[in-house]
Design an enzyme around this catalytic site. Structure first.
Site, PDB file in Angstrom:
ATOM      1  N   CYS A  47       0.855  -1.193   0.000  1.00 26.68           N
ATOM      2  CA  CYS A  47       0.000   0.000   0.000  1.00 26.68           C
ATOM      3  C   CYS A  47       0.887   1.238   0.000  1.00 26.68           C
ATOM      4  O   CYS A  47       1.794   1.363   0.834  1.00 26.68           O
ATOM      5  CB  CYS A  47      -0.892  -0.022   1.233  1.00 26.68           C
ATOM      6  SG  CYS A  47      -1.886   1.472   1.410  1.00 26.68           S
ATOM      7  N   CYS A  50       0.365   3.045   3.580  1.00 18.59           N
ATOM      8  CA  CYS A  50       0.799   2.521   4.882  1.00 18.59           C
ATOM      9  C   CYS A  50       1.845   1.417   4.809  1.00 18.59           C
ATOM     10  O   CYS A  50       2.349   0.987   5.848  1.00 18.59           O
ATOM     11  CB  CYS A  50      -0.411   2.024   5.668  1.00 18.59           C
ATOM     12  SG  CYS A  50      -1.100   0.471   5.041  1.00 18.59           S
ATOM     13  N   CYS A  96      -7.574  -0.687   1.434  1.00 18.33           N
ATOM     14  CA  CYS A  96      -6.551  -1.283   2.286  1.00 18.33           C
ATOM     15  C   CYS A  96      -7.156  -1.467   3.681  1.00 18.33           C
ATOM     16  O   CYS A  96      -7.682  -0.517   4.260  1.00 18.33           O
ATOM     17  CB  CYS A  96      -5.339  -0.365   2.348  1.00 18.33           C
ATOM     18  SG  CYS A  96      -4.116  -0.854   3.591  1.00 18.33           S
ATOM     19  N   CYS A  99      -5.139   1.006   6.421  1.00 15.52           N
ATOM     20  CA  CYS A  99      -5.245   2.475   6.446  1.00 15.52           C
ATOM     21  C   CYS A  99      -6.528   2.996   5.809  1.00 15.52           C
ATOM     22  O   CYS A  99      -6.769   4.204   5.825  1.00 15.52           O
ATOM     23  CB  CYS A  99      -4.026   3.119   5.791  1.00 15.52           C
ATOM     24  SG  CYS A  99      -3.995   3.008   3.993  1.00 15.52           S
ATOM     25  N   CYS A 119      -8.802  -4.753  -9.797  1.00 14.06           N
ATOM     26  CA  CYS A 119      -8.397  -3.698 -10.723  1.00 14.06           C
ATOM     27  C   CYS A 119      -7.924  -2.519  -9.873  1.00 14.06           C
ATOM     28  O   CYS A 119      -8.729  -1.859  -9.211  1.00 14.06           O
ATOM     29  CB  CYS A 119      -9.613  -3.328 -11.581  1.00 14.06           C
ATOM     30  SG  CYS A 119      -9.271  -2.088 -12.821  1.00 14.06           S
TER      31      CYS A 119
HETATM   32 FE    FE Z   1      -2.809   1.093   3.483  1.00 10.73          FE
END
Ligand code: FE
Length: 139
Positions: A47, A50, A96, A99, A119
């Protein structure tokens, strides 16, 4: 999983304007413009907000959509799914789990073995070469 909660002001300091627009404001990058669309590196995609490991290059494939596409996440607990009825469409949004950053959408038209297409915006991802999750379990 311990969630990361930050204010928009804090996120703006850490992210590029494009990352902020997509991760925190649920934006979408233009198709075929993201650096990871045709990218073929071997490793994991974390990510960009984070650092949580989200996807593995071994599950990446060319969907022809113009966005990086994966047929499964690195671990099921890394992602959260939300119903998204914006823009006159019924879609499944992917965020995510750590976060809350917007990553992209999930469509049921992916390849075997899952039939799923995650996607994902390139701007939501940060690539780390060779860092497969199961690699550290081997001697
Ligand atoms: Fe994240």
């Amino acid at each position: 999983m311990t969630k990361i909660i930050k204010t928009d002001g804090e996120w703006r300091k850490e992210l590029t304007p494009e990352q902020f627009r997509i991760l925190r404001q649920k934006g979408t990058e233009r198709a075929f413009t993201g650096p990871y669309n045709a990218f073929k590196g071997e490793g994991v995609f974390q990510c960009a907000g984070c650092g949580e490991t989200l996807f593995d290059s071994r599950a990446k494939y060319n969907s022809g959509s113009g966005w990086p596409s994966f047929f499964q996440p690195a671990s099921p607990s890394a992602l959260e799914e939300h119903h998204d009825s914006s823009h006159g469409m019924q879609r499944t949004e992917i965020t995510c789990a750590k976060c809350g950053g917007h990553l992209g959408h999930l469509f049921p038209d992916g390849p075997a073995p899952t039939g799923q297409r995650y996607c994902i915006n390139s701007a939501s991802l940060a690539f780390k070469e060779g860092a497969f999750k199961d690699a550290k379990e081997k001697p």
